[in-house]
Design a protein around this motif. Structure first.
Motif, PDB file in Angstrom:
ATOM      1  N   UNK A 193       0.313  -1.551  -0.083  1.00 57.02           N
ATOM      2  CA  UNK A 193       0.638  -0.296  -0.027  1.00 57.02           C
ATOM      3  C   UNK A 193       0.522   1.298   0.093  1.00 57.02           C
ATOM      4  N   UNK A 194       1.909   1.568   1.018  1.00 54.61           N
ATOM      5  CA  UNK A 194       2.378   2.208   0.720  1.00 54.61           C
ATOM      6  C   UNK A 194       3.507   3.002  -0.291  1.00 54.61           C
ATOM      7  N   UNK A 195       3.958   1.424  -1.559  1.00 54.99           N
ATOM      8  CA  UNK A 195       4.486   1.829  -2.940  1.00 54.99           C
ATOM      9  C   UNK A 195       3.366   3.109  -3.151  1.00 54.99           C
ATOM     10  N   UNK A 196       2.123   3.650  -3.813  1.00 61.43           N
ATOM     11  CA  UNK A 196       1.400   4.234  -4.097  1.00 61.43           C
ATOM     12  C   UNK A 196       1.907   5.473  -3.641  1.00 61.43           C
ATOM     13  N   UNK A 197       2.579   5.917  -2.867  1.00 60.90           N
ATOM     14  CA  UNK A 197       2.642   7.273  -2.065  1.00 60.90           C
ATOM     15  C   UNK A 197       3.882   8.008  -3.381  1.00 60.90           C
ATOM     16  N   UNK A 198       5.093   6.661  -3.576  1.00 61.29           N
ATOM     17  CA  UNK A 198       6.064   6.720  -4.803  1.00 61.29           C
ATOM     18  C   UNK A 198       5.853   6.285  -5.593  1.00 61.29           C
ATOM     19  N   UNK A 199       5.299   5.746  -6.293  1.00 60.48           N
ATOM     20  CA  UNK A 199       5.278   5.236  -7.647  1.00 60.48           C
ATOM     21  C   UNK A 199       5.529   6.547  -8.542  1.00 60.48           C
ATOM     22  N   UNK A 200       5.210   7.442  -8.249  1.00 55.34           N
ATOM     23  CA  UNK A 200       5.250   8.699  -9.669  1.00 55.34           C
ATOM     24  C   UNK A 200       6.711   8.805  -9.483  1.00 55.34           C
ATOM     25  N   UNK A 201       7.059   8.823  -8.648  1.00 52.45           N
ATOM     26  CA  UNK A 201       8.112   9.716  -7.543  1.00 52.45           C
ATOM     27  C   UNK A 201       9.735   8.774  -8.059  1.00 52.45           C
ATOM     28  N   UNK A 202       8.799   7.299  -8.334  1.00 51.17           N
ATOM     29  CA  UNK A 202       9.860   5.857  -8.565  1.00 51.17           C
ATOM     30  C   UNK A 202      10.086   6.163  -9.709  1.00 51.17           C
ATOM     31  N   UNK A 203       9.597   6.330 -10.317  1.00 51.86           N
ATOM     32  CA  UNK A 203       8.956   5.846 -12.144  1.00 51.86           C
ATOM     33  C   UNK A 203       9.559   7.099 -13.018  1.00 51.86           C
ATOM     34  N   UNK A 204       9.455   8.233 -12.019  1.00 46.27           N
ATOM     35  CA  UNK A 204      10.521   9.353 -13.055  1.00 46.27           C
ATOM     36  C   UNK A 204      12.518   9.119 -12.541  1.00 46.27           C
ATOM     37  N   UNK A 205      12.148   8.745 -11.907  1.00 44.99           N
ATOM     38  CA  UNK A 205      13.831   8.578 -11.069  1.00 44.99           C
ATOM     39  C   UNK A 205      14.491   7.439 -12.012  1.00 44.99           C
ATOM     40  N   UNK A 206      13.732   6.529 -11.782  1.00 45.96           N
ATOM     41  CA  UNK A 206      14.218   4.940 -12.682  1.00 45.96           C
ATOM     42  C   UNK A 206      14.450   5.989 -14.321  1.00 45.96           C
ATOM     43  N   UNK A 207      13.066   6.135 -14.302  1.00 44.14           N
ATOM     44  CA  UNK A 207      13.320   6.328 -16.703  1.00 44.14           C
ATOM     45  C   UNK A 207      14.291   7.729 -16.837  1.00 44.14           C
ATOM     46  N   UNK A 208      14.227   8.542 -15.844  1.00 44.66           N
ATOM     47  CA  UNK A 208      15.903   9.731 -15.825  1.00 44.66           C
ATOM     48  C   UNK A 208      16.597   8.919 -15.574  1.00 44.66           C
ATOM     49  N   UNK A 209      17.506   8.427 -15.010  1.00 47.60           N
ATOM     50  CA  UNK A 209      18.541   7.429 -15.018  1.00 47.60           C
ATOM     51  C   UNK A 209      18.757   6.702 -16.183  1.00 47.60           C
ATOM     52  N   UNK A 210      17.852   5.640 -16.715  1.00 49.63           N
ATOM     53  CA  UNK A 210      17.784   4.990 -17.021  1.00 49.63           C
ATOM     54  C   UNK A 210      18.369   5.437 -19.032  1.00 49.63           C
ATOM     55  N   UNK A 211      17.222   6.771 -18.652  1.00 52.31           N
ATOM     56  CA  UNK A 211      17.368   7.234 -19.843  1.00 52.31           C
ATOM     57  C   UNK A 211      18.575   8.383 -20.614  1.00 52.31           C
ATOM     58  N   UNK A 212      19.413   9.000 -19.172  1.00 49.58           N
ATOM     59  CA  UNK A 212      21.185   9.555 -19.584  1.00 49.58           C
ATOM     60  C   UNK A 212      21.848   7.576 -19.498  1.00 49.58           C
TER      61      UNK A 212
END
Length: 284
Positions: free
Chosen positions: A122-141
């Motif tokens: 349930x706690x993952x819902x609090x950070x899902x979008x932040x984690x998504x943007x972080x992972x996508x940005x790291x992999x994009x670089x």
């Protein structure tokens, strides 16, 4: 470290470019007892030379990492360390740090493991979008960096950066695939030992098999460690004693503290600093 990294990368690139201009580098290395000790490092720099961008590009890449992948990695760590997880324990509603919830996955009480697992999901819902943007940005670089350096993919860049061969990775996955059935059998057997007729639920993956509910205080754990190290010699025991006396260890699970565990060597003062989350169990 963030301030100096671009300069370190730039200096290494300068040294690498200088090495590539030396035609008889193998003879020079093999003819010197000093250089032989650094042969692997020097040859690695030379072999990777074809994947190095220009001086200005590598300097720019180093600077961009500070506000790019490194910033997103820190954002992800801070976000997770700040998560408060709602859970009911002993009929009391609590807000616990994410790492404290993680430690409950090996609790001897089935109901606590279940609650911890569901609360964590349930706690993952609090950070899902932040984690998504972080992972996508790291992999994009990383994709951009791989293209800039002339690699076929991020995978090939990673393999090269860890000084591995592609066939080594391929062999590793072949071995995993070969023995995967044995791992599955072990998990199935654990399910039976825990009384399940069905596959093992994920929240019981780390469930203890022994019946003991023994918990240890940090003081008790310290005594166990030091008493057992006596058998390995006075030197090791004295170093361990110093670690505890001078408080080199950050062991308390708390809010705003990242998970995992690691040790940092401080060569200048010949000391270390250790971070982990103490649970008071035989596991950790």
């Amino acid at each position: 470290m963030l301030t100096f990294e671009p300069r370190i990368i730039s200096a290494e690139r300068e040294f690498q470019s200088w090495l590539l201009k030396i035609n008889n580098i193998d003879n020079i290395i093999n003819g010197s007892d000093t250089f032989k000790d650094y042969k692997y490092y020097l040859k690695n720099l030379i072999d990777n030379g074809k994947h190095m961008p220009s001086k200005n590009e590598i300097k720019l890449l180093g600077k961009m990492k500070i506000t790019g992948s490194m910033a997103f990695e820190n954002l992800h760590r801070i976000t997770i360390s700040n998560v408060k997880v709602e859970i009911t324990l002993q009929e009391k509603n609590e807000l616990l740090p994410f790492q404290a919830i993680q430690s409950l996955s090996s609790n001897s009480d089935l109901e606590i493991r279940k609650k911890a697992f569901k609360s964590k999901l349930n706690s993952y819902n609090k950070i899902s979008e932040t984690s998504m943007w972080a992972y996508n940005s790291i992999k994009g670089e990383q994709i951009t960096e791989a293209e800039l350096k002339g690699y076929n993919s991020v995978f090939h860049m990673a393999v090269n950066s860890y000084n591995l061969k592609e066939e080594t990775i391929t062999t590793m996955f072949k071995v995993i695939k070969k023995y995967l059935y044995n791992i599955q059998k072990g998990i199935s057997h654990k399910a039976k030992l825990l009384g399940y007729d069905s596959p093992l639920p994920f929240y019981d993956l780390f469930a203890p098999l022994c019946k003991t509910k023994k918990n240890y205080t940090f003081g008790e754990t310290k005594s166990i460690i030091l008493d057992n190290l006596k058998d390995l010699g006075d030197n090791l025991n004295s170093v361990a004693t110093k670690v505890f006396i001078e408080n080199w260890i950050d062991s308390e699970p708390r809010a705003n503290k990242r998970g995992g565990g690691f040790s940092v060597n401080l060569h200048g003062i010949k000391e270390s600093r250790i971070l982990f989350n103490f649970e008071g169990t035989a596991r950790r």
